[in-house]
Design a protein around this motif. Structure first.
Motif, PDB file in Angstrom:
ATOM      1  N   ALA A  52       0.859  -1.190   0.000  1.00 12.65           N
ATOM      2  CA  ALA A  52       0.000   0.000   0.000  1.00 12.65           C
ATOM      3  C   ALA A  52       0.891   1.234   0.000  1.00 12.65           C
ATOM      4  N   GLU A  53       0.282   2.367  -0.309  1.00 15.23           N
ATOM      5  CA  GLU A  53       1.043   3.605  -0.417  1.00 15.23           C
ATOM      6  C   GLU A  53       1.731   3.954   0.887  1.00 15.23           C
ATOM      7  N   ILE A  54       2.908   4.557   0.732  1.00  9.76           N
ATOM      8  CA  ILE A  54       3.698   4.969   1.884  1.00  9.76           C
ATOM      9  C   ILE A  54       4.033   6.448   1.728  1.00  9.76           C
ATOM     10  N   THR A  67       2.990   7.527  -2.031  1.00  9.16           N
ATOM     11  CA  THR A  67       3.648   6.905  -3.183  1.00  9.16           C
ATOM     12  C   THR A  67       3.688   5.400  -3.039  1.00  9.16           C
ATOM     13  N   CYS A  68       3.806   4.748  -4.173  1.00 11.68           N
ATOM     14  CA  CYS A  68       4.015   3.295  -4.207  1.00 11.68           C
ATOM     15  C   CYS A  68       5.458   2.962  -4.552  1.00 11.68           C
ATOM     16  N   LEU A 260       3.006   7.900  -8.107  1.00  6.92           N
ATOM     17  CA  LEU A 260       2.042   8.707  -7.371  1.00  6.92           C
ATOM     18  C   LEU A 260       0.609   8.218  -7.527  1.00  6.92           C
ATOM     19  N   GLY A 261       0.443   7.011  -8.076  1.00  5.70           N
ATOM     20  CA  GLY A 261      -0.875   6.391  -8.065  1.00  5.70           C
ATOM     21  C   GLY A 261      -1.788   6.756  -9.211  1.00  5.70           C
ATOM     22  N   VAL A 262      -1.236   7.348 -10.307  1.00  2.00           N
ATOM     23  CA  VAL A 262      -2.072   7.636 -11.483  1.00  2.00           C
ATOM     24  C   VAL A 262      -1.388   7.082 -12.727  1.00  2.00           C
ATOM     25  N   PRO A 263      -1.162   5.769 -12.774  1.00  2.00           N
ATOM     26  CA  PRO A 263      -0.421   5.179 -13.899  1.00  2.00           C
ATOM     27  C   PRO A 263      -1.123   5.321 -15.239  1.00  2.00           C
ATOM     28  N   GLY A 264      -2.422   5.576 -15.229  1.00  2.00           N
ATOM     29  CA  GLY A 264      -3.145   5.704 -16.495  1.00  2.00           C
ATOM     30  C   GLY A 264      -2.999   7.068 -17.145  1.00  2.00           C
ATOM     31  N   THR A 529      -3.524  19.432  -5.674  1.00  2.00           N
ATOM     32  CA  THR A 529      -3.814  18.381  -4.711  1.00  2.00           C
ATOM     33  C   THR A 529      -4.698  17.338  -5.365  1.00  2.00           C
ATOM     34  N   SER A 530      -4.309  16.093  -5.261  1.00  2.00           N
ATOM     35  CA  SER A 530      -5.068  15.004  -5.865  1.00  2.00           C
ATOM     36  C   SER A 530      -4.824  13.764  -5.031  1.00  2.00           C
ATOM     37  N   ALA A 531      -5.401  12.669  -5.490  1.00  2.00           N
ATOM     38  CA  ALA A 531      -5.183  11.403  -4.781  1.00  2.00           C
ATOM     39  C   ALA A 531      -3.722  11.018  -4.808  1.00  2.00           C
ATOM     40  N   ALA A 532      -2.957  11.573  -5.792  1.00  2.00           N
ATOM     41  CA  ALA A 532      -1.542  11.234  -5.906  1.00  2.00           C
ATOM     42  C   ALA A 532      -0.664  12.155  -5.088  1.00  2.00           C
TER      43      ALA A 532
END
Length: 559
Positions: A52-54, A67-68, A260-264, A529-532
């Motif tokens: 999970a993200e750290i 981040t992952c 940062l969790g937005v690979p798409g 600011t975003s989920a990432a």
């Protein structure tokens, strides 16, 4: 009662520890499953990837938020992004290299075939027409064709001197054969050579061949050499390694969205162009001399046509040789009389045939070679391909962005701008090293050009000068313009302590919002600011305070 109170405090402390260890459900980190899948597909060990993200305080290239990516993952992906871009550069240049090599091969084969065909006609037609007058001098003709091949192939020969020496040797041989009853020592033949120019024993053929051949051969060989130099420049420049600053920028462009969790999210078009314009700034400086070279190559093909063009002359050398021998036979008696007047009466050879013996004299009538149309087709195709290649260096960033880096189709809120999903607002930089002074994505030292690429720019200039000289019919001393200079390229970049101050970075306060700055600047707060890019996970201060109070309450009281 006191024991019951202590029990409640201990129970509260235990609950606090459990809450801290598991985290509050409202602030749970997201899973890194998608990043694990992408990372593993690239051949890396999944043991490096968190479940999970750290918190991302350890990141040195990507923005520091949830981040992952661990430090090791960031380093691995940075190295991978650099290797992928260098591979893309090689692949992007491979098609152009193949085109130029194919053009060089077909033109070289065509001109070689023209010369071979001319020599074959000579070997087939001359013996029957001229008999021993040819066969006893066949080596001189073979040597001429061998030297023409050397000259066409790039040997440092002076073609006019080569032809002059051929005619001098041929005159000596043929004069001996025309007068076998005379003794002709070397000093007499030297005198014959001095008389040759005003006497014109071969008529106008030597002059016509000299005028036509020098223009035709220099045009053909310089054009083929130009194709070789152009391909060589592309090959060498494609291998220039990327700078460390470029590597960091490419990592941020390609893989930080994954971390940062937005690979798409694919890179914004202008963002991608700025990164690659900075990375390929030195390559773009090839543009001016590259265009000059290709323009000169297109121009010199005009010298392939007409009576003095490469097609007619290279394939028709035998025609002028036949004309020369015909003229010598026609003027033999007059020539002999004038030579005797100028050089004196030679002695009679007692072992030679009598003057009454008749020697058969043949003549050979040949038509000047007419172009077959093959070269015209080759030139038409080459011109189109050379024109298509003119923008190669300045279009390279856009080409790589659209074909190799999966660039987004539009600059909107859905593309990756280097910090989050959102619009990319900075302007796109111009082409070349000098225009990167304010590049917001790549730190470029515009005072330190890459030396390997500067050497290739010089090779383009040298070759262009040869082409222009050849267009004017000038036979410049040949040098292999594709050779490397004595220096070596710097392509690796250099550390700050060696290279000194880097030039070209705007201060963070002068940038437009949404440009890429370090996190924490007030200008950036709340805009991306975003989920990432969430703040790092909070500790459990209230629960820990409760734990401390519980421990105090549970401790035995002193009397």
């Amino acid at each position: 009662m006191e024991l019951r109170a202590r029990g409640w405090w201990l129970l509260y402390a235990a609950a606090a520890l459990v809450a801290c260890s598991r985290g509050d459900p409202a602030s749970k980190s997201r899973s890194c499953g998608e990043v694990r899948q992408i990372y593993g597909a690239k051949g890396f060990s999944l043991s490096d990837v968190p479940q999970a993200e750290i918190s991302g305080e350890h990141l040195r290239i990507c923005p520091q938020g949830y981040t992952c990516c661990t430090s090791e993952m960031e380093e691995n992906l940075a190295n991978r992004s650099r290797a992928e871009l260098e591979t893309a550069l090689l692949e992007g240049s491979r098609a152009l290299q193949a085109t130029l090599a194919a053009q060089q091969r077909v033109f070289d084969d065509h001109f070689q075939r023209l010369l071979n065909d001319s020599e074959r006609v000579l070997q087939e037609a001359f013996p029957g027409a001229f008999g021993e007058l040819y066969t006893q001098s066949a080596k001189a003709f073979r040597d001429l064709y061998a030297e023409l091949r050397l000259y066409y192939g790039g040997a440092n020969l002076h073609l006019q001197e080569t032809l002059a020496e051929f005619w001098a040797r041929l005159l000596e041989r043929l004069f001996r054969q025309l007068h076998p009853q005379l003794l002709l020592p070397d000093d007499y033949l030297d005198c014959l050579g001095k008389q040759a120019e005003p006497l014109r024993p071969f008529g106008e053929a030597p002059r016509e061949l000299r005028l036509r051949a020098t223009r035709a051969f220099v045009a053909a060989r310089t054009f083929v050499q130009g194709l070789g130099v152009a391909g060589d420049v592309v090959r060498k420049v494609a291998k220039v390694p990327l700078s460390p600053e470029c590597s960091r920028a490419v990592m941020k462009l390609v893989y930080c969205a994954h971390c940062l969790g937005v690979p798409g999210a694919r890179p914004c078009p202008d963002y991608c162009r700025n990164v690659l314009k900075g990375c390929l700034a030195n390559q773009a400086d090839l543009d001016a001399e590259w265009r000059n070279l290709l323009d000169s190559m297109v121009l010199i093909t005009d010298k392939f046509w007409g009576p003095s063009g490469a097609e007619s002359v290279i394939g028709g050398v035998h025609y002028w040789l036949a004309e020369a021998i015909n003229a010598l036979q026609d003027n033999s008696d007059t020539l002999t009389t004038k030579v005797i007047q100028g050089c004196g009466n030679p002695k009679v050879n007692p072992q030679g045939p009598g003057s009454e013996e008749k020697r058969p004299r043949g003549k050979l009538a040949l038509q000047e070679r007419l172009p077959a149309g093959t070269l015209q087709k080759l030139v038409s195709e080459a011109k189109a391909q050379l024109r298509d290649a003119q923008d190669f260096w300045i279009s390279l960033p856009g080409t790589l962005c659209s074909e190799k880096l999966a660039m987004s189709s539009a600059s909107d809120e859905r593309c990756w701008n280097g910090m989050a999903k959102g619009r990319y607002l900075p302007e796109v930089m111009g082409d070349g090293l000098a225009n990167q002074i304010n590049n917001p994505e790549v730190e470029v030292d515009i005072t330190k050009p890459d030396m390997t690429i500067r050497q290739q720019i010089m090779q383009l200039k040298i070759m262009t000068n040869r082409l222009r000289g050849a267009y004017n019919g000038n036979d410049l001393d040949f040098q292999d313009a594709s050779d490397d200079g004595s220096g070596s390229g710097s392509g690796e970049g250099c550390p700050d302590e060696v290279c000194g101050r880097k030039v070209g970075r705007k201060s963070a306060s002068s940038r437009t919002p949404l440009t890429h700055a370090l996190p924490g600047l007030s200008e950036r707060e709340g805009q991306q600011t975003s989920a990432a890019a969430r703040p790092p996970p909070r500790a459990c201060p209230l629960l820990l305070l409760g734990l401390a109070l519980a421990l105090l309450a549970a401790a035995p009281r002193g009397r």
